[in-house]
Design a protein around this motif. Sequence first.
Motif, PDB file in Angstrom:
ATOM      1  N   UNK A  38       0.804  -1.225   0.000  1.00  0.00           N
ATOM      2  CA  UNK A  38       0.000   0.000   0.000  1.00  0.00           C
ATOM      3  C   UNK A  38       0.837   1.276   0.000  1.00  0.00           C
ATOM      4  N   UNK A  39       1.870   1.425   0.845  1.00  0.00           N
ATOM      5  CA  UNK A  39       2.653   2.676   0.803  1.00  0.00           C
ATOM      6  C   UNK A  39       3.278   2.925  -0.557  1.00  0.00           C
ATOM      7  N   UNK A  40       3.745   1.877  -1.214  1.00  0.00           N
ATOM      8  CA  UNK A  40       4.342   2.047  -2.536  1.00  0.00           C
ATOM      9  C   UNK A  40       3.278   2.425  -3.571  1.00  0.00           C
ATOM     10  N   UNK A  41       2.090   1.831  -3.439  1.00  0.00           N
ATOM     11  CA  UNK A  41       0.981   2.236  -4.317  1.00  0.00           C
ATOM     12  C   UNK A  41       0.671   3.717  -4.133  1.00  0.00           C
ATOM     13  N   UNK A  42       0.615   4.155  -2.885  1.00  0.00           N
ATOM     14  CA  UNK A  42       0.322   5.559  -2.606  1.00  0.00           C
ATOM     15  C   UNK A  42       1.419   6.457  -3.168  1.00  0.00           C
ATOM     16  N   UNK A  43       2.677   5.986  -3.103  1.00  0.00           N
ATOM     17  CA  UNK A  43       3.773   6.739  -3.697  1.00  0.00           C
ATOM     18  C   UNK A  43       3.636   6.858  -5.205  1.00  0.00           C
ATOM     19  N   UNK A  44       3.187   5.790  -5.865  1.00  0.00           N
ATOM     20  CA  UNK A  44       2.964   5.839  -7.304  1.00  0.00           C
ATOM     21  C   UNK A  44       1.857   6.813  -7.663  1.00  0.00           C
ATOM     22  N   UNK A  45       0.801   6.823  -6.854  1.00  0.00           N
ATOM     23  CA  UNK A  45      -0.280   7.785  -7.091  1.00  0.00           C
ATOM     24  C   UNK A  45       0.231   9.213  -6.948  1.00  0.00           C
ATOM     25  N   UNK A  46       1.080   9.435  -5.960  1.00  0.00           N
ATOM     26  CA  UNK A  46       1.663  10.764  -5.778  1.00  0.00           C
ATOM     27  C   UNK A  46       2.535  11.175  -6.951  1.00  0.00           C
ATOM     28  N   UNK A  47       3.333  10.241  -7.466  1.00  0.00           N
ATOM     29  CA  UNK A  47       4.182  10.542  -8.617  1.00  0.00           C
ATOM     30  C   UNK A  47       3.337  10.841  -9.851  1.00  0.00           C
ATOM     31  N   UNK A  48       2.288  10.062 -10.060  1.00  0.00           N
ATOM     32  CA  UNK A  48       1.395  10.331 -11.185  1.00  0.00           C
ATOM     33  C   UNK A  48       0.701  11.661 -11.051  1.00  0.00           C
ATOM     34  N   UNK A  49       0.305  12.002  -9.815  1.00  0.00           N
ATOM     35  CA  UNK A  49      -0.314  13.299  -9.549  1.00  0.00           C
ATOM     36  C   UNK A  49       0.655  14.429  -9.898  1.00  0.00           C
ATOM     37  N   UNK A  50       1.929  14.258  -9.548  1.00  0.00           N
ATOM     38  CA  UNK A  50       2.945  15.278  -9.857  1.00  0.00           C
ATOM     39  C   UNK A  50       3.074  15.472 -11.368  1.00  0.00           C
ATOM     40  N   UNK A  51       3.183  14.390 -12.124  1.00  0.00           N
ATOM     41  CA  UNK A  51       3.318  14.492 -13.579  1.00  0.00           C
ATOM     42  C   UNK A  51       2.094  15.160 -14.192  1.00  0.00           C
ATOM     43  N   UNK A  89       1.154   8.938 -23.208  1.00  0.00           N
ATOM     44  CA  UNK A  89       1.836   7.667 -23.447  1.00  0.00           C
ATOM     45  C   UNK A  89       3.255   7.702 -22.880  1.00  0.00           C
ATOM     46  N   UNK A  90       3.946   8.824 -23.060  1.00  0.00           N
ATOM     47  CA  UNK A  90       5.291   8.945 -22.515  1.00  0.00           C
ATOM     48  C   UNK A  90       5.304   8.882 -20.996  1.00  0.00           C
ATOM     49  N   UNK A  91       4.358   9.575 -20.353  1.00  0.00           N
ATOM     50  CA  UNK A  91       4.278   9.541 -18.891  1.00  0.00           C
ATOM     51  C   UNK A  91       3.939   8.136 -18.415  1.00  0.00           C
ATOM     52  N   UNK A  92       3.067   7.441 -19.129  1.00  0.00           N
ATOM     53  CA  UNK A  92       2.728   6.064 -18.755  1.00  0.00           C
ATOM     54  C   UNK A  92       3.965   5.171 -18.783  1.00  0.00           C
ATOM     55  N   UNK A  93       4.808   5.319 -19.800  1.00  0.00           N
ATOM     56  CA  UNK A  93       6.022   4.510 -19.895  1.00  0.00           C
ATOM     57  C   UNK A  93       6.967   4.830 -18.741  1.00  0.00           C
ATOM     58  N   UNK A  94       7.124   6.113 -18.438  1.00  0.00           N
ATOM     59  CA  UNK A  94       8.003   6.505 -17.330  1.00  0.00           C
ATOM     60  C   UNK A  94       7.485   5.947 -16.005  1.00  0.00           C
ATOM     61  N   UNK A 142       5.606   3.358 -15.610  1.00  0.00           N
ATOM     62  CA  UNK A 142       5.772   1.899 -15.646  1.00  0.00           C
ATOM     63  C   UNK A 142       7.197   1.510 -15.282  1.00  0.00           C
ATOM     64  N   UNK A 143       8.175   2.270 -15.804  1.00  0.00           N
ATOM     65  CA  UNK A 143       9.565   1.981 -15.479  1.00  0.00           C
ATOM     66  C   UNK A 143       9.866   2.179 -14.007  1.00  0.00           C
ATOM     67  N   UNK A 144       9.347   3.265 -13.426  1.00  0.00           N
ATOM     68  CA  UNK A 144       9.556   3.522 -11.999  1.00  0.00           C
ATOM     69  C   UNK A 144       8.887   2.442 -11.166  1.00  0.00           C
TER      70      UNK A 144
END
Length: 397
Positions: free
Chosen positions: A193-206, A323-328, A330-332
């Motif tokens: 869960x914390x890592x999921x929340x971190x991914x949501x935060x990163x997506x929110x930033x982008x 699409x570019x943000x999705x790839x980035x 996905x890599x993270x």
Amino acid sequence: MLVVTVLMILGLLGGIIAAQLQGLRLGGVIIVPLFAIYTLRTFGTFPVLVMSVIGGYVSLWIVKRRLLLYGRPLFVIAIVTSGLVPLLVYAFVALGLGPAGVISELGFIGSVLPGIAAYNFHRLPSERRIVDALWSMALLLFLVVVGIGLVIFVGLTPLSTVTPPVLLGPKSDIANAFGLVVRGSSHPTILPFPKELGMLGLGLFFSEAVRARWGLRIGGLIVLPLLVLFALRNEWLLLLYLVGAVSAYAGIQLLHSWTLIYGRVLLSMGVIFGLLVTISIAPALSFANGLLPFFTGILGGVGAYNLHTVAPAERRASLVVAAGVFVVLSGVARLFLTPFPDGMLVQIGIEHLLGGALIVGLALLEGYHLEAIRPSDLDSISAIWEAEDVNPEERPS
């Protein structure tokens, strides 16, 4: 999945009626029906969701009194502060002080719902907030009662196995309460869960960075990071999203051209289109549980509506950058999360690296073109001066 789709459609229609007749928000387009679904799946999620909404609203009230913030920054603050409540609950669960099932449910999308509800509640005039809250609770109660009836009806008929189960799955409190669990189905595997929340935060930033810099919408506030997290569980969900989003976009375009419907009503219809397409395809893809396909259908409708709101001349740029943000992302995600056997990027080959590099390269090229046509801050100030007919000699150098 059949029950939750019906509940979502009923909730969206109820929201449309409230918006058209009373000008109410009900927390957001999808908030009340999703709260009802979460409550029926795991009874303990309801107090967590309510506390998160209260926490988000109080934070907005404090920030609004002390800082001159408005619009999108306030929205982001609501999302972040409301997400802290589920994170604190997770910490207690990790210490063995609470039921783990609560966090397993909120880990998908529920951690951001309270922030959306708090922001929409905050935006209402003070005299309308009590009315909005009463309508929201009435609709929530109606959906919970209807949901119980549908679970009993569908659970006692052959319809229970037509679509992947959600409220009839083994981890559903309402199904266990009535002894109507569909055997053989599984519970969606949960990523940390914390890592999921971190991914949501990163997506929110982008998402916010692209919107602030170039004025582009790239699918929605958290659509891309959620799609990445879903695809790490099952790669077919990415295909399901694309089909649902394309179909919902076509439906939105036709409906808008025929009726001139727009705003919250059109967004609701987009989500309905996405869900109807998803529920038609999901049984053919043999999902053991329908929770992720259900949310994928919602994301498809939201993504389609956001693309519709982009100016026609900017839609290609929006798609390429998204699409570019999705790839980035996905890599993270692949660096910090381990995909499950049916998920994407289980084995990373040269084709993934080359394809990802190509997409990111095209997105960077599109960003270069957007930056080239972006007016500088000095140009914007000059335009304001000219509009206000300020004497050139009075302008600061």
